[in-house]
Write a protein that holds these residues in place. Structure first.
Motif, PDB file in Angstrom:
ATOM      1  N   SER A 114      33.614  34.015  38.625  1.00 12.73           N
ATOM      2  CA  SER A 114      33.993  34.627  39.903  1.00 12.73           C
ATOM      3  C   SER A 114      34.623  33.672  40.898  1.00 12.73           C
ATOM      4  O   SER A 114      34.523  33.868  42.094  1.00 12.73           O
ATOM      5  CB  SER A 114      32.782  35.328  40.548  1.00 12.73           C
ATOM      6  OG  SER A 114      32.294  36.313  39.703  1.00 12.73           O
ATOM      7  N   ARG A 115      35.303  32.632  40.404  1.00 13.29           N
ATOM      8  CA  ARG A 115      36.036  31.752  41.323  1.00 13.29           C
ATOM      9  C   ARG A 115      37.013  32.574  42.142  1.00 13.29           C
ATOM     10  O   ARG A 115      37.200  32.337  43.309  1.00 13.29           O
ATOM     11  CB  ARG A 115      36.821  30.690  40.548  1.00 13.29           C
ATOM     12  CG  ARG A 115      36.024  29.507  40.154  1.00 13.29           C
ATOM     13  CD  ARG A 115      36.906  28.513  39.472  1.00 13.29           C
ATOM     14  NE  ARG A 115      37.087  28.944  38.098  1.00 13.29           N
ATOM     15  CZ  ARG A 115      37.779  28.295  37.191  1.00 13.29           C
ATOM     16  NH1 ARG A 115      38.385  27.185  37.495  1.00 13.29           N
ATOM     17  NH2 ARG A 115      37.879  28.743  35.972  1.00 13.29           N
ATOM     18  N   SER A 116      37.641  33.517  41.491  1.00 10.27           N
ATOM     19  CA  SER A 116      38.595  34.361  42.189  1.00 10.27           C
ATOM     20  C   SER A 116      38.614  35.741  41.538  1.00 10.27           C
ATOM     21  O   SER A 116      39.232  35.938  40.501  1.00 10.27           O
ATOM     22  CB  SER A 116      39.994  33.747  42.144  1.00 10.27           C
ATOM     23  OG  SER A 116      40.932  34.652  42.684  1.00 10.27           O
ATOM     24  N   GLN A 117      37.899  36.657  42.142  1.00 13.87           N
ATOM     25  CA  GLN A 117      37.840  38.010  41.602  1.00 13.87           C
ATOM     26  C   GLN A 117      39.219  38.666  41.632  1.00 13.87           C
ATOM     27  O   GLN A 117      39.570  39.411  40.721  1.00 13.87           O
ATOM     28  CB  GLN A 117      36.829  38.848  42.389  1.00 13.87           C
ATOM     29  CG  GLN A 117      36.511  40.167  41.736  1.00 13.87           C
ATOM     30  CD  GLN A 117      35.841  40.011  40.374  1.00 13.87           C
ATOM     31  OE1 GLN A 117      35.088  39.078  40.136  1.00 13.87           O
ATOM     32  NE2 GLN A 117      36.119  40.913  39.470  1.00 13.87           N
ATOM     33  N   ASP A 118      40.022  38.384  42.664  1.00  7.11           N
ATOM     34  CA  ASP A 118      41.367  38.968  42.734  1.00  7.11           C
ATOM     35  C   ASP A 118      42.242  38.491  41.584  1.00  7.11           C
ATOM     36  O   ASP A 118      42.947  39.280  40.970  1.00  7.11           O
ATOM     37  CB  ASP A 118      42.037  38.632  44.072  1.00  7.11           C
ATOM     38  CG  ASP A 118      41.389  39.353  45.243  1.00  7.11           C
ATOM     39  OD1 ASP A 118      40.676  40.358  45.031  1.00  7.11           O
ATOM     40  OD2 ASP A 118      41.610  38.901  46.384  1.00  7.11           O
ATOM     41  N   ALA A 119      42.190  37.193  41.286  1.00 11.11           N
ATOM     42  CA  ALA A 119      42.977  36.653  40.175  1.00 11.11           C
ATOM     43  C   ALA A 119      42.481  37.216  38.856  1.00 11.11           C
ATOM     44  O   ALA A 119      43.275  37.565  37.977  1.00 11.11           O
ATOM     45  CB  ALA A 119      42.919  35.130  40.163  1.00 11.11           C
ATOM     46  N   ARG A 120      41.168  37.320  38.703  1.00 10.34           N
ATOM     47  CA  ARG A 120      40.602  37.881  37.469  1.00 10.34           C
ATOM     48  C   ARG A 120      41.082  39.311  37.260  1.00 10.34           C
ATOM     49  O   ARG A 120      41.503  39.691  36.167  1.00 10.34           O
ATOM     50  CB  ARG A 120      39.074  37.834  37.535  1.00 10.34           C
ATOM     51  CG  ARG A 120      38.416  38.334  36.275  1.00 10.34           C
ATOM     52  CD  ARG A 120      36.909  38.044  36.308  1.00 10.34           C
ATOM     53  NE  ARG A 120      36.323  38.432  35.063  1.00 10.34           N
ATOM     54  CZ  ARG A 120      35.503  39.481  34.911  1.00 10.34           C
ATOM     55  NH1 ARG A 120      35.170  40.209  35.957  1.00 10.34           N
ATOM     56  NH2 ARG A 120      35.007  39.774  33.735  1.00 10.34           N
ATOM     57  N   THR A 121      41.036  40.109  38.317  1.00 11.66           N
ATOM     58  CA  THR A 121      41.490  41.495  38.231  1.00 11.66           C
ATOM     59  C   THR A 121      42.976  41.557  37.894  1.00 11.66           C
ATOM     60  O   THR A 121      43.393  42.371  37.065  1.00 11.66           O
ATOM     61  CB  THR A 121      41.207  42.231  39.557  1.00 11.66           C
ATOM     62  OG1 THR A 121      39.791  42.225  39.783  1.00 11.66           O
ATOM     63  CG2 THR A 121      41.707  43.657  39.521  1.00 11.66           C
ATOM     64  N   ALA A 122      43.776  40.692  38.491  1.00 14.30           N
ATOM     65  CA  ALA A 122      45.223  40.675  38.204  1.00 14.30           C
ATOM     66  C   ALA A 122      45.486  40.353  36.729  1.00 14.30           C
ATOM     67  O   ALA A 122      46.346  40.974  36.096  1.00 14.30           O
ATOM     68  CB  ALA A 122      45.931  39.665  39.107  1.00 14.30           C
ATOM     69  N   HIS A 123      44.735  39.388  36.174  1.00 13.74           N
ATOM     70  CA  HIS A 123      44.907  39.061  34.756  1.00 13.74           C
ATOM     71  C   HIS A 123      44.500  40.242  33.873  1.00 13.74           C
ATOM     72  O   HIS A 123      45.181  40.548  32.892  1.00 13.74           O
ATOM     73  CB  HIS A 123      44.091  37.822  34.375  1.00 13.74           C
ATOM     74  CG  HIS A 123      44.662  36.549  34.891  1.00 13.74           C
ATOM     75  ND1 HIS A 123      45.910  36.077  34.524  1.00 13.74           N
ATOM     76  CD2 HIS A 123      44.147  35.631  35.748  1.00 13.74           C
ATOM     77  CE1 HIS A 123      46.127  34.932  35.137  1.00 13.74           C
ATOM     78  NE2 HIS A 123      45.087  34.645  35.887  1.00 13.74           N
ATOM     79  N   LEU A 124      43.416  40.905  34.227  1.00 16.05           N
ATOM     80  CA  LEU A 124      42.988  42.067  33.450  1.00 16.05           C
ATOM     81  C   LEU A 124      44.029  43.172  33.500  1.00 16.05           C
ATOM     82  O   LEU A 124      44.314  43.825  32.489  1.00 16.05           O
ATOM     83  CB  LEU A 124      41.638  42.584  33.947  1.00 16.05           C
ATOM     84  CG  LEU A 124      40.425  41.737  33.579  1.00 16.05           C
ATOM     85  CD1 LEU A 124      39.169  42.237  34.300  1.00 16.05           C
ATOM     86  CD2 LEU A 124      40.203  41.718  32.077  1.00 16.05           C
ATOM     87  N   GLN A 125      44.633  43.393  34.663  1.00 17.96           N
ATOM     88  CA  GLN A 125      45.668  44.423  34.794  1.00 17.96           C
ATOM     89  C   GLN A 125      46.894  44.089  33.941  1.00 17.96           C
ATOM     90  O   GLN A 125      47.453  44.968  33.285  1.00 17.96           O
ATOM     91  CB  GLN A 125      46.058  44.600  36.261  1.00 17.96           C
ATOM     92  CG  GLN A 125      44.977  45.276  37.068  1.00 17.96           C
ATOM     93  CD  GLN A 125      45.269  45.301  38.557  1.00 17.96           C
ATOM     94  OE1 GLN A 125      45.915  44.413  39.106  1.00 17.96           O
ATOM     95  NE2 GLN A 125      44.755  46.314  39.228  1.00 17.96           N
ATOM     96  N   LYS A 126      47.299  42.807  33.922  1.00 17.03           N
ATOM     97  CA  LYS A 126      48.444  42.401  33.099  1.00 17.03           C
ATOM     98  C   LYS A 126      48.122  42.555  31.617  1.00 17.03           C
ATOM     99  O   LYS A 126      48.966  42.981  30.828  1.00 17.03           O
ATOM    100  CB  LYS A 126      48.841  40.961  33.409  1.00 17.03           C
ATOM    101  CG  LYS A 126      49.486  40.786  34.762  1.00 17.03           C
ATOM    102  CD  LYS A 126      49.770  39.325  35.038  1.00 17.03           C
ATOM    103  CE  LYS A 126      50.296  39.121  36.442  1.00 17.03           C
ATOM    104  NZ  LYS A 126      50.495  37.694  36.738  1.00 17.03           N
TER     105      LYS A 126
END
Length: 139
Positions: free
Chosen positions: A99-111
């Protein structure tokens, strides 16, 4: 990715094996860079192993090198060299599991979700992981 994760599990029992494996993967990266031919898979493998070691609690045991190396940055570099790769995007999301960056994690999952072949193992894994972060998966 699964092979590297399993190797990390086995390496928790023998720090020398863990260090040797990381050294070999780093050597692949350096060899490719020295030849002037960046190897996205070599960079990816080393980065993914570093992040897996960190998640397995091996970073400190391997010395300061692993603790200071940013495997996530290496995974992002590999994606940049290789181009769009849904599997690498999924790996980047896994690297951010702390969870360093939930926004980045979500963006990678979306891609990853956008590029996953319907019905593939990646698509099935994404359905589970996307649900965990509230992304609607149509795969």
């Amino acid at each position: 990715m699964e092979t590297l994760r399993r190797a990390a599990v086995y390496a928790t029992k023998d720090r020398q094996i863990a260090a040797d494996l990381l050294g070999r993967l780093e050597a692949r990266v350096h060899h490719a860079e020295a030849a002037g031919k960046p190897d996205a898979m070599a960079v990816f493998d080393a980065g993914y192993l570093i992040e897996t070691y960190k998640q397995a609690g091996l970073a400190g045991a391997l010395g300061s090198a692993t603790g200071t190396l940013d495997g996530y940055a290496m995974i992002r570099k590999a994606i940049g060299v290789r181009g769009h790769d849904p599997e690498m995007e999924f790996a980047a999301a896994l690297a951010l599991a702390d969870s360093r960056s939930q926004d980045a994690r979500t963006a990678h999952l979306q891609k990853a979700l956008a590029g996953a072949e319907p019905g593939s193992r990646l698509a099935r894994n994404l359905i589970t992981h996307c649900h965990l972060v509230g992304i609607h998966a149509n795969t």
